[in-house]
Motif scaffolding. Structure first.
Motif, mmCIF file in Angstrom:
data_model
loop_
_atom_site.group_PDB
_atom_site.id
_atom_site.type_symbol
_atom_site.label_atom_id
_atom_site.label_comp_id
_atom_site.label_asym_id
_atom_site.label_seq_id
_atom_site.Cartn_x
_atom_site.Cartn_y
_atom_site.Cartn_z
ATOM 1 N N PRO A 206 0.832 -1.212 0.000
ATOM 2 C CA PRO A 206 0.000 0.000 0.000
ATOM 3 C C PRO A 206 0.863 1.258 0.000
ATOM 4 N N ASP A 207 0.482 2.206 -0.829
ATOM 5 C CA ASP A 207 1.241 3.463 -0.989
ATOM 6 C C ASP A 207 0.517 4.554 -0.202
ATOM 7 N N LEU A 208 0.824 4.681 1.075
ATOM 8 C CA LEU A 208 0.095 5.603 1.938
ATOM 9 C C LEU A 208 0.348 7.073 1.585
ATOM 10 N N PRO A 209 1.575 7.495 1.251
ATOM 11 C CA PRO A 209 1.752 8.903 0.847
ATOM 12 C C PRO A 209 0.922 9.268 -0.383
ATOM 13 N N THR A 210 0.905 8.384 -1.373
ATOM 14 C CA THR A 210 0.079 8.664 -2.551
ATOM 15 C C THR A 210 -1.400 8.607 -2.191
ATOM 16 N N GLY A 211 -1.774 7.723 -1.275
ATOM 17 C CA GLY A 211 -3.157 7.693 -0.821
ATOM 18 C C GLY A 211 -3.581 9.013 -0.211
ATOM 19 N N GLN A 212 -2.719 9.599 0.624
ATOM 20 C CA GLN A 212 -3.021 10.903 1.213
ATOM 21 C C GLN A 212 -3.160 11.967 0.129
ATOM 22 N N ARG A 213 -2.293 11.879 -0.872
ATOM 23 C CA ARG A 213 -2.381 12.855 -1.962
ATOM 24 C C ARG A 213 -3.663 12.685 -2.762
ATOM 25 N N CYS A 214 -4.085 11.436 -2.970
ATOM 26 C CA CYS A 214 -5.331 11.201 -3.694
ATOM 27 C C CYS A 214 -6.526 11.785 -2.943
ATOM 28 N N VAL A 215 -6.539 11.635 -1.625
ATOM 29 C CA VAL A 215 -7.611 12.249 -0.836
ATOM 30 C C VAL A 215 -7.609 13.756 -1.041
ATOM 31 N N LYS A 216 -6.419 14.358 -1.038
ATOM 32 C CA LYS A 216 -6.301 15.811 -1.229
ATOM 33 C C LYS A 216 -6.799 16.226 -2.610
ATOM 34 N N LEU A 217 -6.414 15.474 -3.651
ATOM 35 C CA LEU A 217 -6.862 15.802 -5.004
ATOM 36 C C LEU A 217 -8.377 15.692 -5.125
ATOM 37 N N LEU A 218 -8.949 14.677 -4.501
ATOM 38 C CA LEU A 218 -10.392 14.498 -4.557
ATOM 39 C C LEU A 218 -11.113 15.641 -3.853
ATOM 40 N N ARG A 219 -10.619 16.038 -2.693
ATOM 41 C CA ARG A 219 -11.244 17.149 -1.976
ATOM 42 C C ARG A 219 -11.133 18.444 -2.768
ATOM 43 N N GLU A 220 -9.988 18.666 -3.394
ATOM 44 C CA GLU A 220 -9.815 19.871 -4.208
ATOM 45 C C GLU A 220 -10.777 19.882 -5.391
ATOM 46 N N ALA A 221 -11.153 18.690 -5.871
ATOM 47 C CA ALA A 221 -12.088 18.583 -6.986
ATOM 48 C C ALA A 221 -13.545 18.621 -6.523
ATOM 49 N N GLY A 222 -13.783 18.784 -5.229
ATOM 50 C CA GLY A 222 -15.130 18.934 -4.712
ATOM 51 C C GLY A 222 -15.772 17.675 -4.182
ATOM 52 N N PHE A 223 -15.005 16.590 -4.053
ATOM 53 C CA PHE A 223 -15.573 15.343 -3.543
ATOM 54 C C PHE A 223 -15.486 15.287 -2.020
ATOM 55 N N ARG A 224 -16.419 14.591 -1.427
ATOM 56 C CA ARG A 224 -16.344 14.247 -0.012
ATOM 57 C C ARG A 224 -15.482 12.995 0.092
#
Length: 287
Positions: free
Chosen positions: A85-103
């Motif tokens: 599991p790539d936890l740093p990239t996972g954190q970044r994906c959460v950030k990208l999703l939030r920036e795009a307006g997702f919960r």
């Protein structure tokens, strides 16, 4: 201009696709070898068996995920394969999703399911690359999942490989099960596939053949209104990965990106496992 990684839509099929050799398995290995040869930074996947429990989207943040058991496959085929599991990239994906307006949020307890690790084992038998698993949203809105892929498109320029693992024709209720249950033969075809399966499969390939760009997004999302869609997909979960892929290679800058069928197997008479790739290695595109 930047070099963008290709994007894959893989139909993972039944669990026996992990245990039996097939054209699809050979193609998954080929795609994995190419990815390693180009030194990918990691893999980001949306499967078909994990949806958030509420109106949100989740990213797996379990540092030591277990694997769900795989029916009809000997445990030696998957038990000792170490997930990464790539936890740093996972954190970044959460950030990208939030920036795009997702919960969006991380899920620290999610254990991986065969729809994703089956593909990883076949692609990378020598060892799992750093991988991030993204859930579906339980409303199964095609436009929502397309926008998830679009939010991650920029990661292709950084060397991440984006994969959707779902199904081209995947209706468990209309499969022919007795050859697999009685004889462990998932590839038996006592009769040809039904017309509805052949028809939707062809319509799906026709849309992929458009190549990337907004036309791909329109085509993939509109296929959910196809008159044979509900026959081909009794539930929507295995189609959301296709919507994810359409977004990841669906920007205007992706126009002209080639889509191709790399391999295909039919299982259980009516389940079509088509393996598609959009894009190619070392092709420059605007980001």
């Amino acid at each position: 201009m930047a070099n963008l990684t290709p994007v894959h839509f893989f139909a993972h099929g039944s669990t026996m696709m992990l245990g039996e050799e097939s054209e699809s398995a050979d193609y998954w290995k080929k795609c994995g070898d190419e990815a390693l040869a180009h030194s990918i930074k990691g893999v980001i996947m949306m499967g078909a068996h994990w949806a958030a429990a509420d109106d949100a989207i989740e990213v797996s943040m379990n540092p030591k995920p277990a694997k769900s058991p795989v029916a009809y496959v000997h445990p030696s085929k998957y038990q000792n394969y170490d997930l990464q599991p790539d936890l740093p990239t996972g954190q970044r994906c959460v950030k990208l999703l939030r920036e795009a307006g997702f919960r969006a949020r991380g899920n620290p307890t999610f254990d991986w399911i065969h729809d994703t690790y089956l593909i990883l084992i076949r692609m990378f038998p020598g060892g799992c690359p750093p991988t991030t698993i993204v859930s579906m949203n339980p409303r199964f809105d095609p436009h929502y999942h397309m926008r998830v892929g679009l939010a991650f498109r920029r990661l292709r320029a950084e060397g991440y490989l984006l994969i959707g693992s779902g199904g081209t024709v995947h209706n468990l209720y209309r499969n022919v099960w007795y050859p697999m249950v009685n004889y462990c033969d998932n590839f038996a075809q006592p009769t040809p596939p039904c017309d509805w399966a052949l028809g939707f499969r062809q319509s799906f390939e026709d849309v992929i053949n458009y190549g990337g760009g907004p036309r791909l997004r329109l085509g993939i999302t509109r296929l959910m209104k196809h008159p044979q869609f509900r026959d081909a997909h009794a539930t929507d979960d295995h189609y959301m990965a296709a919507c994810f892929v359409a977004g990841a290679v669906g920007a205007r800058e992706d126009e002209g990106t080639r889509g191709e069928l790399g391999a295909e197997d039919w299982e259980l008479t009516n389940m079509c496992n088509s393996q598609f790739t959009l894009g190619a290695w070392d092709v420059a595109a605007a980001v």
